[in-house]
Every structure is written in C-alpha cells, then in structure tokens.
Design a protein around this motif. Sequence first.
Motif, mmCIF file in Angstrom:
data_model
loop_
_atom_site.group_PDB
_atom_site.id
_atom_site.type_symbol
_atom_site.label_atom_id
_atom_site.label_comp_id
_atom_site.label_asym_id
_atom_site.label_seq_id
_atom_site.Cartn_x
_atom_site.Cartn_y
_atom_site.Cartn_z
ATOM 1 N N LEU A 126 11.552 -6.642 -3.065
ATOM 2 C CA LEU A 126 12.720 -7.409 -1.787
ATOM 3 C C LEU A 126 11.625 -6.652 -0.395
ATOM 4 C CD1 LEU A 126 15.561 -4.856 -3.063
ATOM 5 C CD2 LEU A 126 15.256 -7.720 -3.418
ATOM 6 N N HIS A 127 10.931 -6.875 -0.137
ATOM 7 C CA HIS A 127 9.687 -6.116 0.543
ATOM 8 C C HIS A 127 9.371 -7.039 1.077
ATOM 9 C CE1 HIS A 127 6.335 -5.366 -2.635
ATOM 10 N NE2 HIS A 127 6.345 -5.761 -1.640
ATOM 11 N N LYS A 128 8.829 -7.993 0.479
ATOM 12 C CA LYS A 128 7.694 -9.626 0.750
ATOM 13 C C LYS A 128 8.725 -10.258 1.869
ATOM 14 C CE LYS A 128 3.732 -10.877 -1.890
ATOM 15 N NZ LYS A 128 3.443 -12.346 -0.806
ATOM 16 N N ASP A 129 8.813 -10.753 2.642
ATOM 17 C CA ASP A 129 9.784 -11.409 3.934
ATOM 18 C C ASP A 129 8.362 -12.007 5.126
ATOM 19 O OD1 ASP A 129 8.987 -9.258 4.789
ATOM 20 O OD2 ASP A 129 11.037 -8.421 5.954
ATOM 21 N N ASP A 130 7.124 -12.162 4.649
ATOM 22 C CA ASP A 130 6.528 -12.772 5.738
ATOM 23 C C ASP A 130 6.130 -13.805 4.896
ATOM 24 O OD1 ASP A 130 4.896 -11.152 3.621
ATOM 25 O OD2 ASP A 130 3.836 -9.703 6.005
ATOM 26 N N ILE A 131 4.666 -13.528 3.800
ATOM 27 C CA ILE A 131 3.822 -14.542 3.627
ATOM 28 C C ILE A 131 4.543 -14.722 1.900
ATOM 29 C CG2 ILE A 131 2.027 -15.125 2.627
ATOM 30 C CD1 ILE A 131 0.872 -14.405 5.153
ATOM 31 N N PHE A 132 4.799 -15.677 1.243
ATOM 32 C CA PHE A 132 5.285 -15.511 0.476
ATOM 33 C C PHE A 132 6.184 -14.575 -0.759
ATOM 34 C CE2 PHE A 132 2.783 -14.638 -4.563
ATOM 35 C CZ PHE A 132 3.941 -16.016 -4.935
ATOM 36 N N PRO A 133 7.634 -15.114 -0.607
ATOM 37 C CA PRO A 133 8.335 -14.255 -1.131
ATOM 38 C C PRO A 133 8.081 -14.422 -2.391
ATOM 39 C CG PRO A 133 9.294 -15.975 0.381
ATOM 40 C CD PRO A 133 7.713 -16.086 0.152
ATOM 41 N N VAL B 93 11.550 2.736 -11.253
ATOM 42 C CA VAL B 93 11.773 1.661 -10.341
ATOM 43 C C VAL B 93 11.313 2.033 -8.714
ATOM 44 C CG1 VAL B 93 12.230 -0.647 -9.917
ATOM 45 C CG2 VAL B 93 12.454 0.467 -12.367
ATOM 46 N N GLN B 94 11.565 1.509 -8.003
ATOM 47 C CA GLN B 94 11.104 1.823 -6.704
ATOM 48 C C GLN B 94 12.110 0.574 -5.877
ATOM 49 O OE1 GLN B 94 7.764 3.247 -4.342
ATOM 50 N NE2 GLN B 94 6.167 2.233 -5.818
ATOM 51 N N GLU B 95 13.281 1.204 -6.397
ATOM 52 C CA GLU B 95 14.926 0.101 -6.272
ATOM 53 C C GLU B 95 15.301 -0.680 -4.502
ATOM 54 O OE1 GLU B 95 17.455 -0.319 -9.126
ATOM 55 O OE2 GLU B 95 17.480 2.105 -9.828
ATOM 56 N N ASP B 96 14.452 -0.208 -3.680
ATOM 57 C CA ASP B 96 14.845 -0.210 -2.717
ATOM 58 C C ASP B 96 13.933 -1.281 -2.460
ATOM 59 O OD1 ASP B 96 12.412 1.624 -2.470
ATOM 60 O OD2 ASP B 96 12.432 1.683 -0.237
ATOM 61 N N ALA B 97 12.612 -1.601 -3.090
ATOM 62 C CA ALA B 97 12.017 -2.344 -2.775
ATOM 63 C C ALA B 97 11.197 -3.489 -3.605
ATOM 64 C CB ALA B 97 10.907 -1.644 -2.140
ATOM 65 N N GLN B 98 11.791 -2.679 -4.948
ATOM 66 C CA GLN B 98 11.470 -4.148 -5.864
ATOM 67 C C GLN B 98 13.049 -3.885 -6.529
ATOM 68 O OE1 GLN B 98 8.838 -5.509 -6.291
ATOM 69 N NE2 GLN B 98 7.106 -4.102 -5.749
ATOM 70 N N TYR B 99 13.454 -5.557 -6.797
ATOM 71 C CA TYR B 99 14.581 -5.649 -8.159
ATOM 72 C C TYR B 99 14.060 -5.712 -9.364
ATOM 73 C CZ TYR B 99 19.005 -6.892 -9.457
ATOM 74 O OH TYR B 99 20.143 -7.311 -10.044
ATOM 75 N N VAL B 100 14.145 -5.217 -10.647
ATOM 76 C CA VAL B 100 14.282 -5.205 -11.536
ATOM 77 C C VAL B 100 14.932 -6.163 -12.726
ATOM 78 C CG1 VAL B 100 12.663 -4.693 -13.400
ATOM 79 C CG2 VAL B 100 11.979 -4.064 -10.955
ATOM 80 N N GLU B 101 14.689 -7.097 -13.215
ATOM 81 C CA GLU B 101 15.180 -7.475 -14.955
ATOM 82 C C GLU B 101 14.940 -7.229 -15.663
ATOM 83 O OE1 GLU B 101 17.603 -11.306 -13.394
ATOM 84 O OE2 GLU B 101 16.441 -10.896 -11.905
ATOM 85 N N ILE B 102 15.128 -6.608 -17.040
ATOM 86 C CA ILE B 102 14.913 -7.351 -18.084
ATOM 87 C C ILE B 102 15.619 -8.706 -18.754
ATOM 88 C CG2 ILE B 102 14.704 -6.240 -20.353
ATOM 89 C CD1 ILE B 102 12.516 -5.341 -18.399
ATOM 90 N N CYS B 103 14.700 -9.376 -19.242
ATOM 91 C CA CYS B 103 15.751 -10.962 -19.557
ATOM 92 C C CYS B 103 15.040 -11.237 -21.500
ATOM 93 C CB CYS B 103 15.056 -12.011 -18.172
ATOM 94 S SG CYS B 103 16.086 -11.868 -17.290
ATOM 95 N N ASN C 8 1.105 -1.226 0.014
ATOM 96 C CA ASN C 8 -0.113 0.093 -0.222
ATOM 97 C C ASN C 8 0.825 1.137 0.278
ATOM 98 O OD1 ASN C 8 -1.979 -1.975 0.183
ATOM 99 N ND2 ASN C 8 -2.288 -1.484 1.946
ATOM 100 N N LEU C 9 1.540 1.145 0.488
ATOM 101 C CA LEU C 9 3.286 2.119 1.263
ATOM 102 C C LEU C 9 3.336 2.520 -0.334
ATOM 103 C CD1 LEU C 9 4.934 3.626 3.921
ATOM 104 C CD2 LEU C 9 6.006 3.804 1.901
ATOM 105 N N LEU C 10 3.945 0.995 -0.971
ATOM 106 C CA LEU C 10 4.928 1.755 -2.341
ATOM 107 C C LEU C 10 4.281 2.353 -3.105
ATOM 108 C CD1 LEU C 10 6.372 -1.632 -2.611
ATOM 109 C CD2 LEU C 10 7.113 0.094 -2.063
ATOM 110 N N LEU C 11 2.306 1.723 -3.004
ATOM 111 C CA LEU C 11 1.568 3.059 -4.042
ATOM 112 C C LEU C 11 1.659 4.647 -3.701
ATOM 113 C CD1 LEU C 11 -0.440 2.681 -6.561
ATOM 114 C CD2 LEU C 11 -2.324 2.011 -5.440
ATOM 115 N N ALA C 12 1.175 4.740 -2.683
ATOM 116 C CA ALA C 12 1.010 6.068 -1.830
ATOM 117 C C ALA C 12 2.726 6.920 -2.703
ATOM 118 C CB ALA C 12 0.885 6.141 -0.550
ATOM 119 N N ARG C 13 3.280 5.549 -2.179
ATOM 120 C CA ARG C 13 4.879 7.166 -2.695
ATOM 121 C C ARG C 13 4.418 7.604 -4.527
ATOM 122 N NH1 ARG C 13 9.636 3.397 -2.188
ATOM 123 N NH2 ARG C 13 10.051 3.327 -0.039
#
Length: 461
Positions: free
Chosen positions: A317-324, A286-296, A140-145
């Motif tokens: 990088l932020h999803k560390d409780d359920i379903f990494p 890209v919100q690089e502190d929370a999302q690590y993105v590659e183009i493949c 939610n916070l990432l979208l609010a950013r």
Amino acid sequence: MTLPTYFDAMDYPGLIADYGRPEEFVTRFGRLSRDELRAVQEKRFARIMDRAWKIPFYRRLWAGIEPGDIRGLDDIAKLPTYSKSDLMASVEAYPPIGDFHGLDTYADADRPPLIFQTTSGTTGKPQPLLFGPRSREIQNLLLARFYALMGISREDVIHSVYGHGMVNGGHYVREAVKGWTGAQFLSAGTGVETRSVNQVNLMRDFGATVIVGFGDYIKYLSGIARANGITPGQDVKIRIIAGHIGSESHQTMSDVWGGAEVFDWYGVGDTGAIAGEGPDHAGLYVQEDAQYVEICDIDSGAPLPDGQQGNIVCTCLHKDDIFPIIRFNTHDVSAFRTDPSPLGLTLRRLTGFQGRSDNMVKLRGINIYPTGIGAILTGAHDELLSEYVCEVTRDGTRDEMTVRIETTGPTDASPATYEALLRARLGVDIAVRLAAPGELAPLTQIEVRQKPIRLIDRRKG
C-alpha cells in the motif's frame, strides 16, 4: 532543466506525517480499530491502483477488467495474482528492466530517480527490484519499526550478515539502521564479503550486541566462533538476534549464542518488511497500514480463511511512486493466527515462514518443505548441526528423499532414530545420512550464498 535529486524528490515531513516514526508504530497503528485501519488501507489502495492502471504490465495483466470493477479492497480478489515469472517475462520482452516500473508515466521534470537492486537469484535469474525515493525510504522505515519493536536502540552495535553487491537486503538494512535507528553498524555481509572467522573476531573486537541476517548463517557463525576459541555469551555478548529464522527453533538459536533473545521477521526483496515478531513472540505482526496480505490456496489461488496454510500474496500500500506491487504471489507459505494478541494489538499475525510452495516436494501424497526438515532433527538431537541438504531422486515411478546432515558424533552411527523422528512428524519415510562438520558446505554453499541450498533435485537429470 534541473532534474530532481534523490533528496529533492523526498518529503520527509510528509512521510513521517503519513507513517510516523518507527517507535510510534504500536501506539499509532497497532491499536487502531479494524474500521479505522481499513480506512487507511482503502485510501492508500486507491492511490496505488490509480498509478497501476497507467502501467503497461498491469493493463496487460488485468485485460478484461475495468477500473470501475475494483472499487476497493473488497474487490481485490477479482485481480489476478502475479509472481516473479511474470516480472521476468516482462524483462525479457522489454529489456533491461521490463515495463512494470511506470517511469514513463512521469513528465521528464518530475520523474523521480530510480533505485535499482536485484534479487539474489536463489530461485533463478536475478530479478530487477525498482524503487523511487519515497518507496525506498518507507521500506527503510518499515524495517526500523520492527527493530524498534524488538528493542534495538542507538546504544547497540549491530553486526549484519546480509549480502551486498546487487542484492537488496544488505543495502536497505544498512539504510534503515543509519536513517532511523542510529546504532553503530558493522556491514560484514556474507562469508564471501568477510570471511566467517573474521566476522566473529569483528563481533568480539567491536562489542557487537545484535546480529541481523538469515538464521542459517547466524547459527553457523556460532560454531565458527567456538572453533576459534570465542565463546558466545562471554567473549561476544549478543543480546538480540533479528532476522529470518523461519522454522529454526528460537530456543536453539538463543542457546548457541549464549542466551540472546531471538526475533523473526518476514519480507521479500520486492516488498520490504511485511511482518515481524514483537516482545510477546506470538506470531509475526503485519504492518497493515503499509502491507495488505492475503493467504491464498497454493493450487487454486483463492483467498483462504484465517488459520489455513497457503501462499503469502502481498499488496504494498506504500509503493506509490515506482513499480506498484498489487497481489504479488511470493510463493512463501504461511497462515494467519487466530488467537488473540497478547499485546492487545489489532494487527493480524502470520505464523511465520513455513517453506516455499515452488520448492515443495510431494512424497506419497504428502507435501514436504525442505527448509523445515533441519529444525525437526536439530530440535530433538543436540549432536546434529544445522547444516543439512535434502536430495530427491526417482526410483522408477517412486520419488525418494535423503537428508544429509552434519553431526558432531560418529558419521557411521545408525540413522534409525532420526528416520523414525521424521516418519513420526511428517508421515512419510525419509532416509538420513550423517556427515562430518563442514563436509556439506560445498553442497549448501553456506559460505557464499545469502540463502544456503537446502534442496537438490536429482530427478531432473
């Protein structure tokens, strides 16, 4: 034993200490040196990897790889990517929610509550989307950013056309606005939830200043407004449109809504907000502190250099409780921009959503993305409307595409000019057939789907 509630499981001061408030995003993370940002990423990557090694889905996916093989993000390409089909196979084998969640890694007294949503099912059976309180609130916070970066404030009245039901979009957008933005929120939803004519009346009556949602339907609503005597820019004074604009022209979208400023952002149900436009309109940060993105690479899966187009592969990088989420192949196509940021930010930028690689049609050796064809035609011809659908057929061994598009002009007019434009832009012959306004709605399902249908493949029988 008293089990933790959603609010018991949340540490809001800790979340804000780690990620800052939405309005602090640019000053806190957007101007970090690349080395400083990398240090933040590495710390968060180590935490999600530690959890993922405990989860059966990842142990199976990473067979033959040992924890010591992945020492940091420099080694991330050693891990295989996965996609929705792998998650759905997990659900099939371990119903009802698969074995990728990690809930069983917690002691009963520590297990966080599960937030359960699904995808829309646009590309098949809906997929479970699973969150814990912490990852949900960070999402939610990432979208609010992004909303803060776009200039949305508590003084705005936000009209949302995101769907609800089991779909994640409408719910987490509402949570982001309610929790972090403070604006008045009109949760209108899709045309099924609130009829389109009622939506434009709501916007007028409650003084909507912002529209959020998918660009196709937002643009469609401007036509509904005019057809019912409501003039965008006069009766409905929208100042900002924030949503999934994709290949649609910002200027065209702005014009139909009376001069609103248009912002694009990108994310998927699993990951939340990944990248979004700022006031420079020079790509999606890209919100690089929370999302690590590659183009493949679409075929080989190998990471590509900046500037080359391929699949967006995301590690949350932020999803560390359920379903990494580690190396999730979205099959959405984009590229990293290579020019300097006009805002002077150090964050990488995507060019935006270009289409889906699993919805791509190859005609005479040329890759065609149906989601981008409408913008080519409407950007050059004012009489053409945004409602269109591409139909693919097979004539012997040769595949053919026909674009059916609505027009305000005569439907029996020659399509030669439109076909020539597509030939010049795409390098292949594509037929065009004109339709009356509203005629294609049963095919595109614009009134009932969050993402309208843009491709009908008739080669499959």
